[in-house]
Design a protein around this motif. Structure first.
Motif, PDB file in Angstrom:
ATOM      1  N   ALA A 488      67.861  49.269  12.347  1.00  0.00           N
ATOM      2  CA  ALA A 488      67.874  49.280  10.935  1.00  0.00           C
ATOM      3  C   ALA A 488      68.764  48.641   9.955  1.00  0.00           C
ATOM      4  O   ALA A 488      70.394  48.823  10.308  1.00  0.00           O
ATOM      5  N   GLN A 489      68.145  48.835   8.838  1.00  0.00           N
ATOM      6  CA  GLN A 489      69.497  48.564   8.183  1.00  0.00           C
ATOM      7  C   GLN A 489      69.706  49.225   6.683  1.00  0.00           C
ATOM      8  O   GLN A 489      68.478  50.285   6.442  1.00  0.00           O
ATOM      9  N   THR A 490      70.466  49.236   5.339  1.00  0.00           N
ATOM     10  CA  THR A 490      70.117  49.859   3.950  1.00  0.00           C
ATOM     11  C   THR A 490      69.764  48.955   3.567  1.00  0.00           C
ATOM     12  O   THR A 490      69.042  50.165   2.096  1.00  0.00           O
ATOM     13  N   SER A 491      69.102  47.330   3.059  1.00  0.00           N
ATOM     14  CA  SER A 491      67.947  47.429   2.381  1.00  0.00           C
ATOM     15  C   SER A 491      66.817  46.822   3.229  1.00  0.00           C
ATOM     16  O   SER A 491      66.658  45.829   3.677  1.00  0.00           O
ATOM     17  N   SER A 492      65.835  46.870   2.143  1.00  0.00           N
ATOM     18  CA  SER A 492      64.805  46.354   2.584  1.00  0.00           C
ATOM     19  C   SER A 492      64.031  45.538   1.446  1.00  0.00           C
ATOM     20  O   SER A 492      63.629  45.390   1.167  1.00  0.00           O
ATOM     21  N   VAL A 506      74.350  49.125   9.065  1.00  0.00           N
ATOM     22  CA  VAL A 506      73.209  48.447   9.935  1.00  0.00           C
ATOM     23  C   VAL A 506      73.830  49.768  10.913  1.00  0.00           C
ATOM     24  O   VAL A 506      74.461  50.515  11.372  1.00  0.00           O
ATOM     25  N   ALA A 507      72.022  50.224  11.179  1.00  0.00           N
ATOM     26  CA  ALA A 507      72.998  50.671  12.648  1.00  0.00           C
ATOM     27  C   ALA A 507      71.405  50.069  13.480  1.00  0.00           C
ATOM     28  O   ALA A 507      71.129  50.223  13.664  1.00  0.00           O
ATOM     29  N   ALA A 508      72.972  51.274  14.950  1.00  0.00           N
ATOM     30  CA  ALA A 508      71.321  50.339  16.752  1.00  0.00           C
ATOM     31  C   ALA A 508      71.696  51.266  16.844  1.00  0.00           C
ATOM     32  O   ALA A 508      72.365  51.962  17.058  1.00  0.00           O
ATOM     33  N   ILE A 509      69.928  51.912  17.399  1.00  0.00           N
ATOM     34  CA  ILE A 509      69.937  53.203  17.908  1.00  0.00           C
ATOM     35  C   ILE A 509      69.787  52.176  20.303  1.00  0.00           C
ATOM     36  O   ILE A 509      69.013  51.416  19.881  1.00  0.00           O
ATOM     37  N   LEU A 510      71.255  52.689  20.507  1.00  0.00           N
ATOM     38  CA  LEU A 510      70.436  52.013  22.049  1.00  0.00           C
ATOM     39  C   LEU A 510      70.580  53.100  23.075  1.00  0.00           C
ATOM     40  O   LEU A 510      71.054  54.750  23.189  1.00  0.00           O
ATOM     41  N   ASP A 546      63.340  54.478  17.858  1.00  0.00           N
ATOM     42  CA  ASP A 546      62.921  54.164  16.347  1.00  0.00           C
ATOM     43  C   ASP A 546      63.679  54.360  15.636  1.00  0.00           C
ATOM     44  O   ASP A 546      64.063  55.389  15.386  1.00  0.00           O
ATOM     45  N   VAL A 547      64.136  54.134  14.504  1.00  0.00           N
ATOM     46  CA  VAL A 547      65.106  53.803  13.907  1.00  0.00           C
ATOM     47  C   VAL A 547      64.524  53.035  12.214  1.00  0.00           C
ATOM     48  O   VAL A 547      63.951  51.902  11.278  1.00  0.00           O
ATOM     49  N   VAL A 548      64.929  54.244  10.746  1.00  0.00           N
ATOM     50  CA  VAL A 548      64.324  53.245   9.438  1.00  0.00           C
ATOM     51  C   VAL A 548      65.484  54.039   8.790  1.00  0.00           C
ATOM     52  O   VAL A 548      66.315  54.829   9.082  1.00  0.00           O
ATOM     53  N   ARG A 549      66.049  53.076   7.514  1.00  0.00           N
ATOM     54  CA  ARG A 549      67.041  53.471   6.796  1.00  0.00           C
ATOM     55  C   ARG A 549      66.103  54.473   6.051  1.00  0.00           C
ATOM     56  O   ARG A 549      65.063  53.592   5.625  1.00  0.00           O
TER      57      ARG A 549
END
Length: 686
Positions: A488-492, A506-510, A546-549
């Motif tokens: 997920a990122q800061t801007s959509s 940016v956030a990555a869920i591993l 799953d991840v979202v800003r």
């Protein structure tokens, strides 16, 4: 019974109060509350949607109204703040405690029946406003005298100079209160006092209480400062003595522990001890949506609190219940893996791995007014997908995909750019080498971020986007063994702001092979695309993350399935040297198998989750974090939910089509029972 409700009149299926039920039964009943009205122990209650002034529910059994008691001070405070707004005095003006104010049979300053004030004492208006919020009688009467005085043809900034004059000013203020009640359409309200002394002719209704509160907040937002403060200032006054000096009284901090998100409240009841006929009016805000609830004739304060919480719970469940309003399907090929992206309120693109190992792109149009999802155009690339795929809008006329594809030397991660301004056409592709679990995110109209897992490492790369194609900017490799990835990122595409210092986050869920989940944060320079690490955080054990800003800056929401099958929603802050775990909430009943998460409005701690339930059912749930954590449990964190029409689905994905304050339109994609791609459009926040 007077009801204006979105529930059935027969309350046989009504939801029981959370305070009276175990967690498992509560969660079960939350799923069936669609069929009933809120269950109130008291006879009168109402809840009003502040956004549109509509009463979601109101009940007055037998048309009986109630005595407002100290909720009368809502009107007193409202008129005092109006006088300040009109410039007739200010918060630094001093009011004098008159003899008449000191004679009140009241809840006296600083609380109880014994007052520390005497006639002639002075208090700054600012302190008096807080004191009215604390329901102190003498400052309330003194404020009424002051407001009446400054509204006379020949204004005087002060209170009465004699008991007789004070009583005249009191009546003039009461006349002002009743005139304002008439102007606001409070048809069932009549005042006979400025502070709520019981009287058979002083009455109000739950609807009038809610309307008055909303009018007071709408006219002057500082109203909530005095009725909703959690940390009281030290109230100061100057005692009348031979040598005047400043005295003060410190009050303990006050949490609101009966419902999350309370902005302010005012209660009142029959003396002594407020043990009978409790009146109460309250404002709460969840996920950027405010509701006002009011109750009358509650038998005690605990009951009033429980009824207020029940009105809010029911009201938020109603306005946030997801509504499915359009469907579509594509059945010409089997979608083994698929992804979805939304743009600008009407445009949707899906990317699918088909049965013959092609990457199939479909552009869809979602009608703003019609209940339709229409297929616009399709494009297939042979060998373009042999596994996972992901897709993102880069701008109004560009989309990017990343997929496990067939390259010249064997399987490869492929990132591709397509145009959409003239149908759907290929522009450029780059093969990045072997890998799995590819993800792509739009950073802005000139940059995308691609992530994937290789044997023993995690790869994060930034690419510049030009009209002619893609070019690698920077890359980062971190060693480790990973079995899953979400990004997920800061801007959509529908808005958002870059992170602090103009770096994008940016956030990555591993996920490890054993199911351990980690959040890893990264900053990306807005000009060079240079990638820097920003810490990591362990989430626990689970699958299908799953991840979202969520919100305009570096906040994120994660949905995941725990080992026991329960849905877990986590909110964390990626804006800092290390991701900070804000709070995790879980829904232990109705287990899930797969999840996807999307943001709700611009609120940092709200999210919408698409769930694959047992039996292959699709369900949507809405979450909002109790930010202050004043509640002893998280039963109120799930605001609402809804099941889709009956049918079997697999691997749901979710994107935000459009969002506003406390509302949004969403599109889900899923694999149907015959392998077809199924789309559903949802509206959240009525």
């Amino acid at each position: 019974m007077n009801q204006e409700n979105r529930c059935t009149a027969n309350n046989s299926n009504r939801l029981k109060k959370p305070a009276r039920l175990g967690r498992a039964l509560l969660v079960s009943l939350l799923a069936s509350s669609f069929f009933g009205c809120p269950e109130l122990t008291g006879t009168n209650g109402a809840v009003r949607d502040v956004a549109n002034g509509r009463f979601l529910y109101s009940q007055s059994l037998g048309g009986v109204d109630g005595i407002p008691y100290s909720t009368v001070k809502v009107m007193t405070l409202h008129l005092a703040l109006r006088a300040i707004k009109q410039g007739k005095f200010d918060e630094n003006t001093y009011i004098t405690i008159s003899q008449h104010a000191d004679d009140q049979d009241c809840n006296c300053f600083p609380g109880g029946n014994m007052s520390v004030l005497v006639p002639g004492d002075k208090m700054p208006v600012l302190m008096a406003l807080y004191s009215i919020g604390l329901s102190h009688g003498e400052p309330t009467m003194a404020m009424a005298e002051l407001v009446a005085n400054v509204n006379r043809p020949t204004p005087v900034v002060g209170t009465g100079t004699s008991k007789a004059q004070s009583k005249v000013l009191e009546q003039e203020f009461i006349d002002m209160m009743n005139a304002e009640a008439f102007n606001l359409g409070l048809d069932n309200t009549h005042y006979t006092s400025v502070h709520g002394a019981p009287s058979a002719t002083q009455v109000t209704s739950v609807r009038d209480l809610a309307k008055l509160w909303d009018a007071a907040v709408a006219e002057n937002s500082s109203f909530l400062t005095y009725t909703g403060t959690r940390k009281f200032p030290t109230l100061t006054w100057s005692p009348l003595s031979a040598a005047p000096y400043w005295a003060n009284m410190t009050f303990p901090d006050r949490p609101y522990n009966y419902y999350p998100g309370i902005d302010g409240d005012k209660n009142g009841g029959r003396s002594p001890g407020m043990s009978l006929d409790i009146a109460m009016v309250t404002r709460a805000t969840r996920a950027d949506r405010s509701l006002t609830a009011s109750v009358l004739l509650a038998t005690n304060q605990t009951e009033a609190n429980q009824d207020t919480a029940e009105l809010f719970r029911w009201g938020y469940e109603e306005i946030f219940r997801p509504t499915e309003w359009a469907e579509a399907s594509h059945g010409s090929s089997v979608a083994q893996h698929h992804a979805i992206a939304c743009y600008a309120g009407t445009d949707v693109v899906t990317a699918s791995h088909t049965a013959n190992n092609a990457l199939e792109l479909i552009r869809w149009s979602v009608g703003r007014r019609s209940s339709e999802i229409n297929k616009v155009t399709t494009l297939a690339e042979a060998g373009g997908a042999i596994g996972d795929v992901d897709v993102a809008w880069v701008g109004p006329h560009r989309i990017a995909t990343v997929s496990e594809a067939v390259g010249r030397g064997g399987p490869t991660i492929r990132v591709s750019l397509y145009g959409t301004d003239d149908g759907l056409y290929f522009i450029h592709k780059l093969d990045l080498g072997p890998g799995t679990h590819p993800q792509v995110e739009r950073m802005n109209s000139q940059r995308i971020t691609v992530a994937f897992v290789t044997s023993g490492a995690f790869e994060l790369r930034t690419f510049a986007v030009a009209p002619s194609g893609l070019s690698l900017e920077n890359s980062l490799t971190q060693s480790g063994s990973w079995a899953g990835l979400a990004l997920a990122q800061t801007s959509s595409p529908i808005g958002g702001s870059p992170g602090p210092g103009n770096n994008e986050l940016v956030a990555a869920i591993l996920t490890t092979p054993t199911g351990a989940l980690y959040a890893k944060g990264y900053t990306i320079h807005p000009i060079t695309g240079y990638i820097s690490t920003a810490g990591s955080l362990w989430f626990g054990i689970g699958t299908g993350a799953d991840v979202v800003r969520s919100g305009p800056l570096g906040h994120y929401a994660v949905s995941m399935r725990q080992l026991n099958g329960a849905l877990k929603v986590i909110f964390f802050d990626g804006d800092g040297p290390d991701p900070l775990w804000i709070r995790a909430v879980e829904h232990s009943n109705n287990p899930v198998f797969q999840t996807a998460v999307a943001a709700l409005g611009q609120h940092e701690f709200s999210a919408v989750v698409a769930e694959r339930r047992p039996g292959g059912r699709l369900a949507m749930s809405v979450w909002d974090l109790d930010e202050r954590m004043e509640m002893p449990n998280t039963d109120f964190d799930r605001l609402s939910y809804a099941d889709a029409a009956p049918g079997w689905i697999q691997a749901p994905t979710l994107c935000e089509l459009s969002m506003g304050p406390g509302n949004g339109n969403y599109v889900t994609s899923a694999r149907g029972p015959s392998g077809e791609l199924k789309l559903s459009a949802w509206r959240v926040g009525s």
